[in-house]
Write an enzyme that holds these catalytic residues in place. Structure first.
Site, PDB file in Angstrom:
ATOM      1  N   ASN A  73       0.839  -1.203   0.000  1.00 18.75           N
ATOM      2  CA  ASN A  73       0.000   0.000   0.000  1.00 18.75           C
ATOM      3  C   ASN A  73       0.871   1.250   0.000  1.00 18.75           C
ATOM      4  O   ASN A  73       1.975   1.258   0.540  1.00 18.75           O
ATOM      5  CB  ASN A  73      -0.947  -0.001   1.205  1.00 18.75           C
ATOM      6  CG  ASN A  73      -0.368   0.725   2.393  1.00 18.75           C
ATOM      7  OD1 ASN A  73      -0.464   1.948   2.506  1.00 18.75           O
ATOM      8  ND2 ASN A  73       0.254  -0.027   3.303  1.00 18.75           N
ATOM      9  N   PHE A  77      -1.536   8.350   4.421  1.00 17.59           N
ATOM     10  CA  PHE A  77      -2.298   9.009   5.496  1.00 17.59           C
ATOM     11  C   PHE A  77      -3.557   9.684   4.964  1.00 17.59           C
ATOM     12  O   PHE A  77      -3.882  10.826   5.315  1.00 17.59           O
ATOM     13  CB  PHE A  77      -1.442  10.042   6.242  1.00 17.59           C
ATOM     14  CG  PHE A  77      -0.421   9.471   7.183  1.00 17.59           C
ATOM     15  CD1 PHE A  77      -0.572   8.213   7.739  1.00 17.59           C
ATOM     16  CD2 PHE A  77       0.709  10.216   7.521  1.00 17.59           C
ATOM     17  CE1 PHE A  77       0.380   7.696   8.611  1.00 17.59           C
ATOM     18  CE2 PHE A  77       1.656   9.710   8.400  1.00 17.59           C
ATOM     19  CZ  PHE A  77       1.501   8.446   8.940  1.00 17.59           C
ATOM     20  N   SER A 139       5.994   5.500   8.667  1.00 23.43           N
ATOM     21  CA  SER A 139       5.270   5.208   7.429  1.00 23.43           C
ATOM     22  C   SER A 139       6.156   5.525   6.225  1.00 23.43           C
ATOM     23  O   SER A 139       6.746   6.605   6.155  1.00 23.43           O
ATOM     24  CB  SER A 139       3.991   6.042   7.343  1.00 23.43           C
ATOM     25  OG  SER A 139       3.412   5.919   6.054  1.00 23.43           O
ATOM     26  N   ASN A 141       5.071   6.115   3.308  1.00 18.80           N
ATOM     27  CA  ASN A 141       4.223   6.734   2.287  1.00 18.80           C
ATOM     28  C   ASN A 141       3.999   8.226   2.476  1.00 18.80           C
ATOM     29  O   ASN A 141       3.244   8.836   1.719  1.00 18.80           O
ATOM     30  CB  ASN A 141       2.876   6.007   2.239  1.00 18.80           C
ATOM     31  CG  ASN A 141       3.044   4.542   1.886  1.00 18.80           C
ATOM     32  OD1 ASN A 141       3.851   4.195   1.026  1.00 18.80           O
ATOM     33  ND2 ASN A 141       2.321   3.679   2.576  1.00 18.80           N
ATOM     34  N   THR A 142       4.633   8.822   3.491  1.00 19.36           N
ATOM     35  CA  THR A 142       4.647  10.270   3.653  1.00 19.36           C
ATOM     36  C   THR A 142       6.081  10.739   3.448  1.00 19.36           C
ATOM     37  O   THR A 142       6.987  10.258   4.152  1.00 19.36           O
ATOM     38  CB  THR A 142       4.148  10.682   5.046  1.00 19.36           C
ATOM     39  OG1 THR A 142       2.751  10.364   5.151  1.00 19.36           O
ATOM     40  CG2 THR A 142       4.326  12.173   5.289  1.00 19.36           C
ATOM     41  N   LYS A 181       5.895   4.039  16.837  1.00 20.99           N
ATOM     42  CA  LYS A 181       5.935   2.957  15.847  1.00 20.99           C
ATOM     43  C   LYS A 181       7.143   3.139  14.942  1.00 20.99           C
ATOM     44  O   LYS A 181       7.306   4.189  14.316  1.00 20.99           O
ATOM     45  CB  LYS A 181       4.652   2.946  15.024  1.00 20.99           C
ATOM     46  CG  LYS A 181       4.497   1.711  14.133  1.00 20.99           C
ATOM     47  CD  LYS A 181       3.087   1.602  13.606  1.00 20.99           C
ATOM     48  CE  LYS A 181       2.850   0.294  12.875  1.00 20.99           C
ATOM     49  NZ  LYS A 181       1.438   0.120  12.489  1.00 20.99           N
ATOM     50  N   ASN A 210       6.464  -1.245  11.412  1.00 28.31           N
ATOM     51  CA  ASN A 210       5.622  -0.784  10.314  1.00 28.31           C
ATOM     52  C   ASN A 210       5.871  -1.655   9.077  1.00 28.31           C
ATOM     53  O   ASN A 210       6.534  -2.688   9.159  1.00 28.31           O
ATOM     54  CB  ASN A 210       5.924   0.690  10.020  1.00 28.31           C
ATOM     55  CG  ASN A 210       4.708   1.469   9.581  1.00 28.31           C
ATOM     56  OD1 ASN A 210       3.927   1.005   8.752  1.00 28.31           O
ATOM     57  ND2 ASN A 210       4.534   2.677  10.106  1.00 28.31           N
ATOM     58  N   GLY A 260       3.011  -9.314   9.740  1.00 20.75           N
ATOM     59  CA  GLY A 260       3.019 -10.646   9.169  1.00 20.75           C
ATOM     60  C   GLY A 260       2.522 -11.750  10.074  1.00 20.75           C
ATOM     61  O   GLY A 260       2.656 -12.929   9.736  1.00 20.75           O
TER      62      GLY A 260
END
Length: 300
Positions: A73, A77, A139, A141-142, A181, A210, A260
């Site tokens: 993914n 956010f 994350s 993705n940021t 995290k 993460n 996982g």
């Protein structure tokens, strides 16, 4: 309503109904909390939530790798913003004894030297409707967010977050733990150093870990897609992260293991590596709700 089964555990000043929780990302805006509680989770973490609403990255941004039990993914956010989430939580029925955590992120256009302000704003808004917060610094993705894990400003950022939390505790008069995290993609030395910095900043626990940007464990037509990989190929990395963190912080610092976990055997391995609690996400997609109670029974 079904109540969570399994033995309760006291951790970070809170009483968790059982050791199995839902990881952030599944219910970003807190829209399905009551229904998810009925699956038997001891705690549910919504989010990531940012101060301002944002649409996330362009679509398509989510890919299933079914033969691996995995997902890639790059959501970014996407969420309704902290004030909308607060309004929704105010209308949500009580889910006691299940606990509610909120994963906090920063807006895409927030520079790292202003990250603390984003986290603080979310804490101020949600302190009376959440049981704990997770500070997401990992994350993929940021843009640049993961850099905060190696940044000398991390200590200052976390201390600012803890100061804000402490002010809010004076208002709500109950514990409000802060977890952090971290990424599974850091080498062992940096992971150890990061864990110690989190502990020394007076945070209450760590979540390891993460999603990963590494693709060495998969050979799939979607492998080149940008974003974070979750599911079975992540497990060994997450397990390694938990073990490194536990060795660094000692036996008493709370650790949530995630990444996982898809069977009772995985849950037991996480506990043996040092996790006090575990969280699910991707395996719930592939194995369905029955997995929750299977893991609660294994991890009690």
């Amino acid at each position: 309503m079904d109540q969570p089964q399994g033995a309760p555990i006291e951790l970070a000043g809170l009483k968790f109904a059982n050791r199995v929780g839902l990881a952030a990302g599944f219910d970003k805006n807190g829209e399905a909390i009551v229904g998810l509680t009925r699956l038997g989770f001891g705690f549910i973490e919504i989010g990531g939530v940012t101060p301002r609403a944002q649409p996330g990255n362009p679509k398509p941004r989510l890919y299933r790798l079914a033969n691996y039990g995995a997902v890639i993914n790059r959501m970014g956010f996407n969420n309704d913003g902290v004030e909308s989430v607060r309004e929704r939580l105010e209308r949500t029925p009580m889910i006691d004894p299940t606990l509610l955590g909120v994963n906090l992120g920063i807006n895409r256009d927030t520079p790292l030297d202003r990250a603390a302000a984003d986290y603080q704003k979310c804490i101020r808004s949600l302190c009376d409707v959440a049981d704990y917060f997770t500070i997401n610094i990992s994350s993929p993705n940021t843009p640049n967010l993961r850099d905060l894990q190696r940044d000398e400003r991390l200590g200052v950022t976390l201390k600012s977050v803890i100061m804000e939390r402490d002010r809010r505790i004076g208002e709500i008069e109950r514990p409000l733990p802060i977890f952090v995290k971290i990424s599974p993609d850091l080498d062992a030395a940096i992971t150890r150093e990061l864990a110690l910095r989190v502990r020394d900043a007076r945070c209450d626990g760590l979540i390891a870990s993460n999603t990963t940007t590494d693709r060495s464990a998969i050979h799939h037509r979607h492998a080149a897609e940008q974003g974070g990989l979750s599911g079975r190929p992540l497990f060994e990395r997450a397990l390694r992260s938990v073990g490194i963190v536990r060795e660094a912080v000692g036996p008493d610092f709370p650790i949530i293991g995630v990444g996982g976990i898809s069977s009772a055997t995985d849950a037991i391995a996480m506990r043996e590596a040092g996790a006090d609690l575990i969280q699910l996400y991707t395996a719930l997609i592939y194995r369905g709700p029955a997995l929750v109670r299977e893991l609660v029974a294994a991890f009690s």
